[in-house]
Design an enzyme around this catalytic site. Sequence first.
Site, PDB file in Angstrom:
ATOM      1  N   ASP A 131     -13.778   6.549   7.789  1.00  0.00           N
ATOM      2  CA  ASP A 131     -15.203   7.132   7.678  1.00  0.00           C
ATOM      3  C   ASP A 131     -15.491   8.349   8.741  1.00  0.00           C
ATOM      4  O   ASP A 131     -16.836   7.957   9.738  1.00  0.00           O
ATOM      5  CB  ASP A 131     -16.714   6.067   7.488  1.00  0.00           C
ATOM      6  CG  ASP A 131     -16.768   5.389   6.848  1.00  0.00           C
ATOM      7  OD1 ASP A 131     -16.082   6.428   5.180  1.00  0.00           O
ATOM      8  OD2 ASP A 131     -16.906   4.523   5.493  1.00  0.00           O
ATOM      9  N   HIS A 141     -19.006  10.194   1.814  1.00  0.00           N
ATOM     10  CA  HIS A 141     -19.894   8.475   2.035  1.00  0.00           C
ATOM     11  C   HIS A 141     -21.522   8.426   2.281  1.00  0.00           C
ATOM     12  O   HIS A 141     -22.117   9.369   2.908  1.00  0.00           O
ATOM     13  CB  HIS A 141     -19.423   8.323   3.531  1.00  0.00           C
ATOM     14  CG  HIS A 141     -19.615   7.753   4.442  1.00  0.00           C
ATOM     15  ND1 HIS A 141     -19.921   6.078   4.556  1.00  0.00           N
ATOM     16  CD2 HIS A 141     -20.958   6.787   4.972  1.00  0.00           C
ATOM     17  CE1 HIS A 141     -20.207   5.040   4.471  1.00  0.00           C
ATOM     18  NE2 HIS A 141     -20.815   5.943   5.778  1.00  0.00           N
ATOM     19  N   ARG A 177       1.182  -1.521  -0.344  1.00  0.00           N
ATOM     20  CA  ARG A 177       0.570  -0.124  -0.301  1.00  0.00           C
ATOM     21  C   ARG A 177       1.045   1.421   0.073  1.00  0.00           C
ATOM     22  O   ARG A 177       0.451   2.301  -0.559  1.00  0.00           O
ATOM     23  CB  ARG A 177      -0.712  -0.222   1.210  1.00  0.00           C
ATOM     24  CG  ARG A 177      -2.365  -0.810   0.831  1.00  0.00           C
ATOM     25  CD  ARG A 177      -3.181  -0.782   1.967  1.00  0.00           C
ATOM     26  NE  ARG A 177      -4.207  -1.653   1.962  1.00  0.00           N
ATOM     27  CZ  ARG A 177      -5.546  -1.370   1.273  1.00  0.00           C
ATOM     28  NH1 ARG A 177      -5.618  -0.745   0.734  1.00  0.00           N
ATOM     29  NH2 ARG A 177      -5.891  -3.309   1.234  1.00  0.00           N
ATOM     30  N   ARG A 228     -10.524   2.116  -1.990  1.00  0.00           N
ATOM     31  CA  ARG A 228      -8.957   1.529  -1.477  1.00  0.00           C
ATOM     32  C   ARG A 228      -8.553   2.308  -0.026  1.00  0.00           C
ATOM     33  O   ARG A 228      -8.563   3.659   0.119  1.00  0.00           O
ATOM     34  CB  ARG A 228      -8.303   2.216  -2.812  1.00  0.00           C
ATOM     35  CG  ARG A 228      -6.417   2.489  -2.742  1.00  0.00           C
ATOM     36  CD  ARG A 228      -6.055   0.924  -3.630  1.00  0.00           C
ATOM     37  NE  ARG A 228      -4.962   0.469  -3.309  1.00  0.00           N
ATOM     38  CZ  ARG A 228      -4.236  -0.972  -2.681  1.00  0.00           C
ATOM     39  NH1 ARG A 228      -5.325  -1.775  -3.372  1.00  0.00           N
ATOM     40  NH2 ARG A 228      -4.092  -1.626  -2.494  1.00  0.00           N
TER      41      ARG A 228
HETATM   42  C1  GRF Z   1     -21.249   6.366  -3.779  1.00  0.00           C
HETATM   43  O1  GRF Z   1     -22.202   6.798  -3.498  1.00  0.00           O
HETATM   44  C2  GRF Z   1     -19.800   7.712  -2.605  1.00  0.00           C
HETATM   45  O2  GRF Z   1     -20.698   8.566  -1.951  1.00  0.00           O
HETATM   46  C3  GRF Z   1     -19.445   6.304  -2.390  1.00  0.00           C
HETATM   47  O3  GRF Z   1     -19.585   5.792  -3.321  1.00  0.00           O
HETATM   48  C4  GRF Z   1     -20.001   6.631  -4.159  1.00  0.00           C
HETATM   49  C5  GRF Z   1     -19.708   6.678  -5.597  1.00  0.00           C
HETATM   50  O4  GRF Z   1     -20.261   7.076  -6.702  1.00  0.00           O
HETATM   51  N1  GRF Z   1     -18.309   6.572  -1.603  1.00  0.00           N
HETATM   52  P1  GRF Z   1     -19.772   8.119  -7.586  1.00  0.00           P
HETATM   53  O5  GRF Z   1     -18.251   6.855  -8.391  1.00  0.00           O
HETATM   54  O6  GRF Z   1     -18.965   8.874  -7.814  1.00  0.00           O
HETATM   55  O7  GRF Z   1     -20.760   7.696  -9.072  1.00  0.00           O
END
Ligand code: GRF
Length: 219
Positions: free
Chosen positions: A148, A112, A68, A94
């Site tokens: 998160d 999130h 990583r 990731r």
């Molecule tokens: C979204 O729901 C975001 O909140 C989460 O992953 C999803 C990504 O969707 N972290 P996108 O690739 O932005 O359409």
Amino acid sequence: MSRKRVAILISGRGSNMAALIEAAKDKNYPAEIVLVASNRPDAAGLDTAQAAGIATVVVDHKAYGKDRAAFDGAMQAVLEQYRIELLCLAGFMRLLTDGFVNHWQGRMINIHPALLPAFKGLDTHQRALDAGAKVHGATVHFVVPEMDAGPIIMQGAVTVRADDSAQTLAARVLAVEHRIYPLALKLVAEGRVRVVDGRCRIDGTPVPDAAQLVPSDQP
Ligand code: GRF
């Protein structure tokens, strides 16, 4: 006004990325999207970014195996090459090393799909339904080493409907995501977000609160 140089990190669809790109087309927006970077060469969002005339880079995590730190080092080198000042994670699937996260502390934000601190991690919409949550939503927060868990910059809420599936709920939350992420990045790029005792304080003009961000299609 000098606009902050922003990179967006994605792994897939990139709809939040597209919302940020759209917002930043306005010359008065305090950030410009100068780079979209993906850890997956097949991320659909790369095509969207290219179509918008934005530089794209793939740092394929598979090339680094389990290392990583080496992946993060390669990403860091790209970010330095583009003189990036702020980082937006948008569906970036990731885990980043503590070293990388600490380097970008206060300058890296994530979206999130839940009202944190509820429903950290994956599968948030189904888990909200299973828990019988009546209100669900999305959160933009600073990234800290714990997943998160960083200071909350902005949230948007939706009402959970009795007949919601994970898919229908996800669609309404996504619409909220696309509204709050550009608003949150604007605040951060303007330097209006201060973290005091682990909580975000917003300086200056008040911003719309979560209640105002409930989409108009809500009952
Ligand atoms: C979204 O729901 C975001 O909140 C989460 O992953 C999803 C990504 O969707 N972290 P996108 O690739 O932005 O359409």
